[in-house]
Design an enzyme around this catalytic site. Structure first.
Site, short mmCIF file in Angstrom:
data_model
loop_
_atom_site.label_atom_id
_atom_site.label_comp_id
_atom_site.label_asym_id
_atom_site.label_seq_id
_atom_site.Cartn_x
_atom_site.Cartn_y
_atom_site.Cartn_z
N GLU A 1 0.87 -1.19 0.00
CA GLU A 1 0.00 0.00 0.00
C GLU A 1 0.90 1.22 0.00
O GLU A 1 1.61 1.47 0.98
CB GLU A 1 -0.89 -0.04 1.25
CG GLU A 1 -1.71 1.22 1.46
CD GLU A 1 -2.36 1.26 2.85
OE1 GLU A 1 -2.59 0.19 3.47
OE2 GLU A 1 -2.65 2.37 3.31
N LYS B 1 -11.10 -1.30 6.96
CA LYS B 1 -9.92 -1.00 7.78
C LYS B 1 -10.45 -0.56 9.15
O LYS B 1 -11.45 0.16 9.22
CB LYS B 1 -9.15 0.13 7.09
CG LYS B 1 -8.01 0.72 7.88
CD LYS B 1 -7.21 1.68 7.00
CE LYS B 1 -6.25 2.49 7.82
NZ LYS B 1 -5.28 3.23 7.01
#
Ligand SMILES: O=C[C@H](O)COP(=O)(O)O
Length: 212
Positions: A46, A133
């Protein structure tokens, strides 16, 4: 507009269990980053929109094609567009940003919105999102909060991020509602810079060994 849970990104996150959060300040280190992640069988990354090099780093990694590359810290529609146009295969946000979510769903890009409260999770669930998340995980109650939230949100899986480290990540991953953990503890450009990746490689090896 619906969530494609068959997208390979979901399988890869569940398989690797580690989502390295990476902020690029020098593109020259990306080949080393690829090498370290591939050697340790964590073929995803990421890249955060916390440096001016985010888009360029995403592009370089996407063109190289060795890793599954996503964009992190995506807070605006403009950033989501730049990320996807440069090859990001998934998007992670620190919050629930409707414009970002809608853009990603329209483009079949898995999106992991940052959530911390029942309201956040419900907003994400209303879009059909099944993996959120959980951020910042340690400050918002850690595993205790995940267990409590998993009662009503029994159909949601969590990707805790924020305060996850080498001493607590295994405990997070043992929770059945946790699909993987994210964080800067997995990969750091600063650490790679010190000795061209030797320490970083060993650190990641040690983390991965604990997964088995
Ligand atoms: O969005 C992710 C977090 O800022 C990462 O936090 P961390 O540095 O505690 O892993």
């Amino acid at each position: 507009m619906s969530v494609n849970m068959k997208h390979p990104v979901y399988q890869q996150v569940a398989k690797s269990k580690l989502l390295p959060l990476y902020t690029a300040t020098d593109l020259a280190y990306l080949p080393k980053v690829e090498e370290i992640l591939l050697e340790n069988e964590v073929p995803l990354i990421e890249v955060t929109f916390r440096s001016e090099l985010a888009a360029a780093a995403i592009k370089q990694l996407a063109v190289s094609g060795k890793l599954m590359v996503g964009a992190g810290t995506v807070r605006t529609l403009a950033e989501a567009k730049i990320a996807v146009e440069n090859g990001a295969q998934f998007v992670v946000s620190p919050a629930v940003v409707p414009d970002v979510i809608e853009y990603c769903l329209e483009h079949d890009i898995p999106v992991f919105p940052g959530t911390a409260t029942p309201r956040d999770i419900q907003m994400a669930a209303d879009y059909g999102i099944k993996v959120v998340k959980f951020f910042p995980a340690d400050i918002y109650g850690g595993l205790k909060a995940i267990n409590a939230l998993s009662g009503p949100f029994y159909d949601i899986k969590f990707l805790p991020t924020g305060g996850i480290n080498e001493t607590n990540f295994v405990e997070y991953l043992e929770n059945p509602n946790v699909v993987g953990v994210g964080g800067s503890f997995i990969l750091s450009e600063k650490v790679i810079m010190k000795d061209n990746g030797i320490t970083m490689n060993q650190t990641l090896k040690n983390l991965v060994e604990q997964l088995n």
